[in-house]
Design a protein around this motif. Structure first.
Motif, PDB file in Angstrom:
ATOM      1  N   UNK A  29     -39.253  44.948 -21.811  1.00 16.53           N
ATOM      2  CA  UNK A  29     -38.575  45.816 -22.776  1.00 16.53           C
ATOM      3  C   UNK A  29     -38.491  45.226 -24.181  1.00 16.53           C
ATOM      4  N   UNK A  30     -38.100  43.951 -24.366  1.00 18.23           N
ATOM      5  CA  UNK A  30     -38.036  43.421 -25.734  1.00 18.23           C
ATOM      6  C   UNK A  30     -39.384  43.500 -26.451  1.00 18.23           C
ATOM      7  N   UNK A  31     -40.462  43.195 -25.737  1.00 21.96           N
ATOM      8  CA  UNK A  31     -41.786  43.279 -26.342  1.00 21.96           C
ATOM      9  C   UNK A  31     -42.173  44.704 -26.678  1.00 21.96           C
ATOM     10  N   UNK A  32     -41.791  45.641 -25.815  1.00 26.57           N
ATOM     11  CA  UNK A  32     -42.093  47.056 -26.075  1.00 26.57           C
ATOM     12  C   UNK A  32     -41.391  47.527 -27.352  1.00 26.57           C
ATOM     13  N   UNK A  33     -40.135  47.114 -27.527  1.00 30.79           N
ATOM     14  CA  UNK A  33     -39.392  47.482 -28.747  1.00 30.79           C
ATOM     15  C   UNK A  33     -40.029  46.825 -29.969  1.00 30.79           C
ATOM     16  N   UNK A  34     -40.423  45.555 -29.830  1.00 24.64           N
ATOM     17  CA  UNK A  34     -41.060  44.845 -30.942  1.00 24.64           C
ATOM     18  C   UNK A  34     -42.346  45.542 -31.377  1.00 24.64           C
ATOM     19  N   UNK A  35     -43.125  46.018 -30.411  1.00 23.86           N
ATOM     20  CA  UNK A  35     -44.383  46.710 -30.736  1.00 23.86           C
ATOM     21  C   UNK A  35     -44.130  48.064 -31.387  1.00 23.86           C
ATOM     22  N   UNK A  36     -43.015  48.684 -31.052  1.00 23.79           N
ATOM     23  CA  UNK A  36     -42.652  49.936 -31.720  1.00 23.79           C
ATOM     24  C   UNK A  36     -42.278  49.679 -33.183  1.00 23.79           C
ATOM     25  N   UNK A  37     -41.523  48.602 -33.389  1.00 17.98           N
ATOM     26  CA  UNK A  37     -41.065  48.279 -34.736  1.00 17.98           C
ATOM     27  C   UNK A  37     -42.192  47.739 -35.616  1.00 17.98           C
ATOM     28  N   UNK A  38     -43.132  46.987 -34.977  1.00 16.70           N
ATOM     29  CA  UNK A  38     -44.196  46.332 -35.734  1.00 16.70           C
ATOM     30  C   UNK A  38     -45.438  46.295 -34.829  1.00 16.70           C
ATOM     31  N   UNK A  39     -46.223  47.383 -34.781  1.00 18.27           N
ATOM     32  CA  UNK A  39     -47.336  47.497 -33.834  1.00 18.27           C
ATOM     33  C   UNK A  39     -48.353  46.358 -33.879  1.00 18.27           C
ATOM     34  N   UNK A  40     -48.562  45.765 -35.043  1.00 20.82           N
ATOM     35  CA  UNK A  40     -49.556  44.692 -35.169  1.00 20.82           C
ATOM     36  C   UNK A  40     -48.915  43.307 -35.206  1.00 20.82           C
ATOM     37  N   UNK A  41     -47.721  43.172 -34.623  1.00 14.28           N
ATOM     38  CA  UNK A  41     -46.987  41.907 -34.741  1.00 14.28           C
ATOM     39  C   UNK A  41     -47.750  40.731 -34.141  1.00 14.28           C
ATOM     40  N   UNK A  42     -48.545  40.970 -33.093  1.00 18.28           N
ATOM     41  CA  UNK A  42     -49.269  39.863 -32.468  1.00 18.28           C
ATOM     42  C   UNK A  42     -50.312  39.252 -33.400  1.00 18.28           C
ATOM     43  N   UNK A  43     -50.765  40.011 -34.365  1.00 14.72           N
ATOM     44  CA  UNK A  43     -51.726  39.470 -35.325  1.00 14.72           C
ATOM     45  C   UNK A  43     -51.042  38.710 -36.457  1.00 14.72           C
ATOM     46  N   UNK A  44     -49.709  38.798 -36.534  1.00  9.52           N
ATOM     47  CA  UNK A  44     -48.962  38.156 -37.614  1.00  9.52           C
ATOM     48  C   UNK A  44     -48.316  36.845 -37.191  1.00  9.52           C
ATOM     49  N   UNK A  45     -48.269  36.579 -35.892  1.00  4.85           N
ATOM     50  CA  UNK A  45     -47.614  35.368 -35.400  1.00  4.85           C
ATOM     51  C   UNK A  45     -48.589  34.198 -35.406  1.00  4.85           C
ATOM     52  N   UNK A  46     -48.131  33.038 -35.802  1.00  8.70           N
ATOM     53  CA  UNK A  46     -48.953  31.825 -35.820  1.00  8.70           C
ATOM     54  C   UNK A  46     -48.985  31.238 -34.414  1.00  8.70           C
ATOM     55  N   UNK A  47     -50.138  31.362 -33.763  1.00 10.34           N
ATOM     56  CA  UNK A  47     -50.288  30.880 -32.396  1.00 10.34           C
ATOM     57  C   UNK A  47     -50.742  29.427 -32.396  1.00 10.34           C
TER      58      UNK A  47
END
Length: 219
Positions: A29-47
């Motif tokens: 659920x937290x990830x689902x909400x995060x993707x709603x708020x910021x769909x491309x968030x995984x491309x913005x995080x420094x891995x």
């Protein structure tokens, strides 16, 4: 604005995950909400520099746990989806949980179990350095259909900059390695339980997936 949006999304996801853990629920659920708020968030995080992903029909969780054990014994920190939530929402929860509020993961290695149907959605935002593919065979037919359909879906998650680590004993999986330089194969030697002739009700490996000729047993 991007930095503020990233900060707020990470903060909200962390708060939701904290509350979900209190009631023993909500790894996705937290990830689902995060993707709603910021769909491309995984491309913005420094891995971290080393990102490893595991997919396939079966054995993903066991493989991830063994790899995590090896990494931890080597003295490195690793973030992996212990809860087994392996679709893009669960992966997003895992990554954000390990992040600073500024969007940088703390662990030295990110290790992902990825659902074979959803890896194509996750990896369009970032590419694992090492991509392990275990096997492809009949599993949850109403959901996944035939192994060759799953093969086509996984193929959409593979990119040229990935190093593939694939099952050399699975003829369908080995097709992913054709015409690639950055590929390693693994497999098992002959085991005492091996049979010369398949006596199972299923025989999906009867024909070569490339030339479609029937396999011949070599004694």
């Amino acid at each position: 604005m991007k930095k503020l949006r990233l900060f707020l999304t990470i903060l909200i996801c962390k708060l939701l995950r904290f509350m979900a853990k209190l009631i023993g629920r909500g790894s996705s659920l937290p990830g689902a909400i995060a993707l709603k708020l910021y769909p491309s968030i995984l491309s913005q995080i420094k891995l971290p520099e080393t990102v490893i992903a595991v997919t396939g029909s079966n054995g993903k969780t066991s493989t991830v746990e063994m790899i995590a054990n090896v990494i931890e014994k080597a003295g490195k920190t690793v973030a992996y989806n212990k809860e087994g939530s392996n679709q893009i929402e669960g992966v997003t929860t895992l990554i954000i949980a390990d992040c600073t509020l500024g969007g940088r993961m703390r662990s030295e290695v990110l290790l992902l179990e990825s659902d074979e149907r959803y890896a194509r959605h996750t990896f369009k935002y970032f590419h694992p350095k090492y991509y392990i593919i275990n096997n492809l065979y009949r599993d949850q037919l109403t959901r996944n259909g035939h192994p060759e359909w799953v093969y086509d879906v996984i193929g959409q998650s593979i990119y040229d900059d990935m190093t593939l680590v694939i099952n050399g004993d699975d003829p369908l999986v080995t097709r992913f390695g054709y015409h690639r330089d950055n590929v390693f194969y693994f497999g098992a030697d002959h085991l005492k339980e091996d049979k010369a002739v398949n006596d199972s009700i299923y025989d999906d490996g009867k024909y070569c997936p490339v030339c479609y000729h029937r396999y011949v047993t070599i004694q």
